[in-house]
Design a protein around this motif. Structure first.
Motif, PDB file in Angstrom:
ATOM      1  N   UNK A   1       0.831  -1.202   0.000  1.00 51.17           N
ATOM      2  CA  UNK A   1       0.000   0.000   0.000  1.00 51.17           C
ATOM      3  C   UNK A   1       0.869   1.256   0.000  1.00 51.17           C
ATOM      4  N   UNK A   2       1.853   1.288   0.876  1.00 50.75           N
ATOM      5  CA  UNK A   2       2.702   2.461   1.038  1.00 50.75           C
ATOM      6  C   UNK A   2       3.486   2.766  -0.247  1.00 50.75           C
ATOM      7  N   UNK A   3       4.084   1.755  -0.835  1.00 51.39           N
ATOM      8  CA  UNK A   3       4.856   1.951  -2.069  1.00 51.39           C
ATOM      9  C   UNK A   3       3.961   2.366  -3.230  1.00 51.39           C
ATOM     10  N   UNK A   4       2.798   1.755  -3.319  1.00 55.72           N
ATOM     11  CA  UNK A   4       1.892   2.082  -4.401  1.00 55.72           C
ATOM     12  C   UNK A   4       1.361   3.501  -4.251  1.00 55.72           C
ATOM     13  N   UNK A   5       1.023   3.892  -3.039  1.00 51.98           N
ATOM     14  CA  UNK A   5       0.570   5.263  -2.807  1.00 51.98           C
ATOM     15  C   UNK A   5       1.671   6.260  -3.143  1.00 51.98           C
ATOM     16  N   UNK A   6       2.902   5.956  -2.767  1.00 52.22           N
ATOM     17  CA  UNK A   6       4.029   6.834  -3.112  1.00 52.22           C
ATOM     18  C   UNK A   6       4.185   6.928  -4.629  1.00 52.22           C
ATOM     19  N   UNK A   7       4.040   5.805  -5.323  1.00 52.91           N
ATOM     20  CA  UNK A   7       4.116   5.802  -6.788  1.00 52.91           C
ATOM     21  C   UNK A   7       3.024   6.689  -7.385  1.00 52.91           C
ATOM     22  N   UNK A   8       1.806   6.546  -6.869  1.00 48.17           N
ATOM     23  CA  UNK A   8       0.686   7.332  -7.391  1.00 48.17           C
ATOM     24  C   UNK A   8       0.920   8.820  -7.165  1.00 48.17           C
TER      25      UNK A   8
ATOM     26  N   UNK B   1     -11.093   9.839  -4.796  1.00 47.56           N
ATOM     27  CA  UNK B   1     -11.575   8.617  -5.449  1.00 47.56           C
ATOM     28  C   UNK B   1     -10.684   8.207  -6.613  1.00 47.56           C
ATOM     29  N   UNK B   2     -10.066   9.174  -7.252  1.00 49.08           N
ATOM     30  CA  UNK B   2      -9.121   8.849  -8.315  1.00 49.08           C
ATOM     31  C   UNK B   2      -7.922   8.098  -7.742  1.00 49.08           C
ATOM     32  N   UNK B   3      -7.422   8.546  -6.604  1.00 52.21           N
ATOM     33  CA  UNK B   3      -6.307   7.849  -5.950  1.00 52.21           C
ATOM     34  C   UNK B   3      -6.731   6.439  -5.529  1.00 52.21           C
ATOM     35  N   UNK B   4      -7.944   6.315  -5.005  1.00 48.84           N
ATOM     36  CA  UNK B   4      -8.460   4.991  -4.617  1.00 48.84           C
ATOM     37  C   UNK B   4      -8.567   4.088  -5.850  1.00 48.84           C
ATOM     38  N   UNK B   5      -9.074   4.636  -6.948  1.00 45.32           N
ATOM     39  CA  UNK B   5      -9.192   3.854  -8.182  1.00 45.32           C
ATOM     40  C   UNK B   5      -7.820   3.388  -8.656  1.00 45.32           C
ATOM     41  N   UNK B   6      -6.852   4.267  -8.632  1.00 45.05           N
ATOM     42  CA  UNK B   6      -5.495   3.890  -9.032  1.00 45.05           C
ATOM     43  C   UNK B   6      -4.957   2.803  -8.106  1.00 45.05           C
ATOM     44  N   UNK B   7      -5.173   2.947  -6.810  1.00 41.47           N
ATOM     45  CA  UNK B   7      -4.709   1.922  -5.867  1.00 41.47           C
ATOM     46  C   UNK B   7      -5.313   0.564  -6.191  1.00 41.47           C
ATOM     47  N   UNK B   8      -6.618   0.538  -6.427  1.00 38.13           N
ATOM     48  CA  UNK B   8      -7.297  -0.728  -6.705  1.00 38.13           C
ATOM     49  C   UNK B   8      -6.799  -1.370  -7.998  1.00 38.13           C
TER      50      UNK B   8
END
Length: 172
Positions: A86-93, A150-157
């Motif tokens: 989660x942390x790495x993906x959020x940082x990437x986003x 919600x865009x960040x959530x969509x990218x995470x998913x």
């Protein structure tokens, strides 16, 4: 100049696909929902807001899947065979300029066209405040900010599913 055209194109595609799909769906649902929920009530504004937020999330997810040829390879190269985090993906986003250009381009339209978003405003504020308060500011708080989140959530998913599918394919 090319980045500006790309931003404008993605912004138009994202917002208008969201707007048209949510408008048409709400048009159909409204007829059915009138049997259960009174018109012009908090209940009506609640279900309309939930539907519109769901369409925001769905639009962002479809956009990312349509542009997967670019984004998927970049993300999987970034992950470099590591397991999803989660942390790495959020940082990437948050570091990804494509995320920001698409999300900000999507989120700017409700500020430009605030009269189109009365249902979301009414769920959060009274009609009196709606009349006296600038609609553009309400649009930022009730539409544009949720679009970014919600865009960040969509990218995470979507990124999570890409990473999990890659890990599953490697094990097979």
């Amino acid at each position: 100049m090319k980045k500006n055209r790309s931003l404008l194109l993605h912004s138009l595609v994202l917002f208008w696909s969201y707007f048209l799909s949510s408008f048409l769906c709400l048009l159909v649902l409204q007829t059915v929902m009138r049997l259960f929920v009174e018109a012009d009530s908090k209940g009506e504004y609640f279900w309309k807001s939930v539907c519109m937020y769901a369409f925001m999330l769905g639009t962002c997810m479809v956009y990312l899947k349509v542009t997967a040829s670019t984004h998927k390879t970049q993300y999987l190269a970034y992950m470099n065979g590591r397991e999803w985090s989660f942390k790495e993906t959020l940082a990437y986003i948050l570091k990804n300029p494509d995320f920001w250009s698409a999300s900000l381009g999507f989120a700017i339209w409700p500020v430009i066209l605030p009269k189109l978003f009365g249902a979301i405003h009414r769920f959060y504020v009274s009609p009196e405040l709606l009349i006296s308060f600038p609609r553009a500011i309400l649009s930022v708080l009730t539409v544009s900010l949720p679009i970014l989140i919600l865009s960040a959530v969509a990218w995470l998913l979507v990124l999570r599913s890409w990473c999990k599918n890659r890990m599953h394919q490697e094990k097979s």
